[in-house]
Design a protein around this motif. Structure first.
Motif, short mmCIF file in Angstrom:
data_model
loop_
_atom_site.label_atom_id
_atom_site.label_comp_id
_atom_site.label_asym_id
_atom_site.label_seq_id
_atom_site.Cartn_x
_atom_site.Cartn_y
_atom_site.Cartn_z
N PRO A 1 -27.41 -25.73 26.77
CA PRO A 1 -27.34 -26.91 25.90
C PRO A 1 -26.05 -26.90 25.08
O PRO A 1 -25.59 -25.85 24.64
CB PRO A 1 -28.56 -26.76 25.00
CG PRO A 1 -29.52 -25.97 25.82
CD PRO A 1 -28.66 -25.00 26.60
N GLY A 2 -25.47 -28.04 24.92
CA GLY A 2 -24.23 -28.17 24.18
C GLY A 2 -22.99 -28.12 25.06
O GLY A 2 -21.88 -28.25 24.56
N THR A 3 -23.19 -27.92 26.36
CA THR A 3 -22.07 -27.92 27.29
C THR A 3 -22.06 -29.21 28.08
O THR A 3 -23.08 -29.89 28.19
CB THR A 3 -22.13 -26.72 28.25
OG1 THR A 3 -23.31 -26.82 29.05
CG2 THR A 3 -22.12 -25.39 27.49
N GLU A 4 -20.93 -29.55 28.62
CA GLU A 4 -20.77 -30.80 29.37
C GLU A 4 -21.76 -30.95 30.53
O GLU A 4 -22.34 -32.02 30.71
CB GLU A 4 -19.32 -30.89 29.87
CG GLU A 4 -18.99 -32.19 30.54
CD GLU A 4 -17.54 -32.25 31.01
OE1 GLU A 4 -17.14 -33.33 31.45
OE2 GLU A 4 -16.81 -31.23 30.96
N PRO A 5 -21.99 -29.91 31.34
CA PRO A 5 -22.89 -30.11 32.48
C PRO A 5 -24.37 -30.10 32.14
O PRO A 5 -25.19 -30.51 32.96
CB PRO A 5 -22.56 -28.96 33.43
CG PRO A 5 -21.90 -27.93 32.61
CD PRO A 5 -21.28 -28.65 31.44
N PHE A 6 -24.75 -29.67 30.93
CA PHE A 6 -26.16 -29.60 30.60
C PHE A 6 -26.80 -30.99 30.67
O PHE A 6 -26.41 -31.90 29.97
CB PHE A 6 -26.38 -29.01 29.20
CG PHE A 6 -27.82 -28.83 28.85
CD1 PHE A 6 -28.54 -27.78 29.40
CD2 PHE A 6 -28.46 -29.72 28.02
CE1 PHE A 6 -29.88 -27.62 29.10
CE2 PHE A 6 -29.80 -29.56 27.71
CZ PHE A 6 -30.51 -28.51 28.26
N GLY A 7 -27.75 -31.13 31.54
CA GLY A 7 -28.46 -32.40 31.71
C GLY A 7 -27.69 -33.45 32.48
O GLY A 7 -28.16 -34.58 32.62
N ALA A 8 -26.51 -33.12 32.97
CA ALA A 8 -25.70 -34.10 33.69
C ALA A 8 -26.32 -34.41 35.05
O ALA A 8 -26.84 -33.52 35.72
CB ALA A 8 -24.28 -33.59 33.88
N ASN A 9 -26.27 -35.64 35.42
CA ASN A 9 -26.76 -36.08 36.73
C ASN A 9 -25.51 -36.45 37.53
O ASN A 9 -25.06 -37.59 37.51
CB ASN A 9 -27.70 -37.27 36.59
CG ASN A 9 -28.29 -37.70 37.91
OD1 ASN A 9 -28.20 -36.98 38.90
ND2 ASN A 9 -28.89 -38.86 37.92
N THR A 10 -24.95 -35.45 38.21
CA THR A 10 -23.67 -35.64 38.87
C THR A 10 -23.63 -34.85 40.17
O THR A 10 -24.47 -33.99 40.40
CB THR A 10 -22.53 -35.19 37.92
OG1 THR A 10 -21.29 -35.49 38.50
CG2 THR A 10 -22.59 -33.73 37.60
N GLY A 11 -22.66 -35.14 40.97
CA GLY A 11 -22.50 -34.44 42.24
C GLY A 11 -21.83 -33.08 42.07
O GLY A 11 -21.35 -32.72 40.99
N ALA A 12 -21.79 -32.34 43.17
CA ALA A 12 -21.25 -30.98 43.14
C ALA A 12 -19.78 -30.94 42.72
O ALA A 12 -19.38 -30.07 41.95
CB ALA A 12 -21.43 -30.33 44.50
#
Length: 54
Positions: free
Chosen positions: A13-24
Protein backbone atom coordinates in the motif's frame (compact mmCIF):
# COMPACT_ATOMS: atom_id res chain seq x y z
CA UNK A 1 7.54 -12.71 -11.62
CA UNK A 2 8.22 -9.38 -9.94
CA UNK A 3 11.48 -10.40 -8.29
CA UNK A 4 12.68 -11.76 -4.96
CA UNK A 5 10.72 -11.41 -1.73
CA UNK A 6 12.86 -8.46 -0.63
CA UNK A 7 11.47 -6.41 -3.52
CA UNK A 8 7.88 -7.03 -2.45
CA UNK A 9 7.89 -3.60 -0.83
CA UNK A 10 7.33 -2.25 -4.36
CA UNK A 11 3.80 -3.73 -4.26
CA UNK A 12 2.71 -2.56 -0.81
CA UNK A 13 0.00 0.00 0.00
CA UNK A 14 1.18 3.48 -0.84
CA UNK A 15 3.01 2.40 -3.99
CA UNK A 16 1.95 3.06 -7.56
CA UNK A 17 1.11 -0.56 -8.47
CA UNK A 18 -0.89 -1.29 -5.31
CA UNK A 19 -4.44 -1.96 -6.45
CA UNK A 20 -3.64 -0.99 -10.04
CA UNK A 21 -5.66 -2.70 -12.75
CA UNK A 22 -3.09 -2.70 -15.52
CA UNK A 23 -1.26 -4.96 -17.91
CA UNK A 24 2.13 -6.57 -17.41
CA UNK A 25 4.07 -3.96 -19.39
CA UNK A 26 2.70 -1.05 -17.38
CA UNK A 27 3.21 -2.96 -14.12
CA UNK A 28 6.87 -3.47 -15.07
CA UNK A 29 7.13 0.27 -15.67
CA UNK A 30 5.64 1.01 -12.28
CA UNK A 31 8.08 -1.38 -10.61
CA UNK A 32 10.99 0.20 -12.51
CA UNK A 33 9.92 3.69 -11.34
CA UNK A 34 9.80 2.66 -7.67
CA UNK A 35 13.36 3.81 -6.80
CA UNK A 36 12.52 7.36 -7.94
CA UNK A 37 9.28 7.52 -5.93
CA UNK A 38 9.04 9.04 -2.44
CA UNK A 39 8.41 5.59 -0.97
CA UNK A 40 11.28 4.12 -2.97
CA UNK A 41 13.74 6.74 -1.75
CA UNK A 42 12.58 6.16 1.83
CA UNK A 43 13.09 2.40 1.54
CA UNK A 44 16.49 2.75 -0.11
CA UNK A 45 17.67 5.22 2.55
CA UNK A 46 16.44 3.01 5.40
CA UNK A 47 18.07 -0.11 3.96
CA UNK A 48 21.37 1.73 3.46
CA UNK A 49 21.31 2.97 7.05
CA UNK A 50 20.63 -0.55 8.32
CA UNK A 51 23.62 -2.06 6.51
CA UNK A 52 26.59 -2.75 8.76
CA UNK A 53 29.55 -0.43 8.28
CA UNK A 54 32.40 -1.96 6.31
Amino acid sequence: MAGPLATGVRLEPGTEPFGANTGAAELRGMLDRFPESDRGRTVITARAAAEPAA
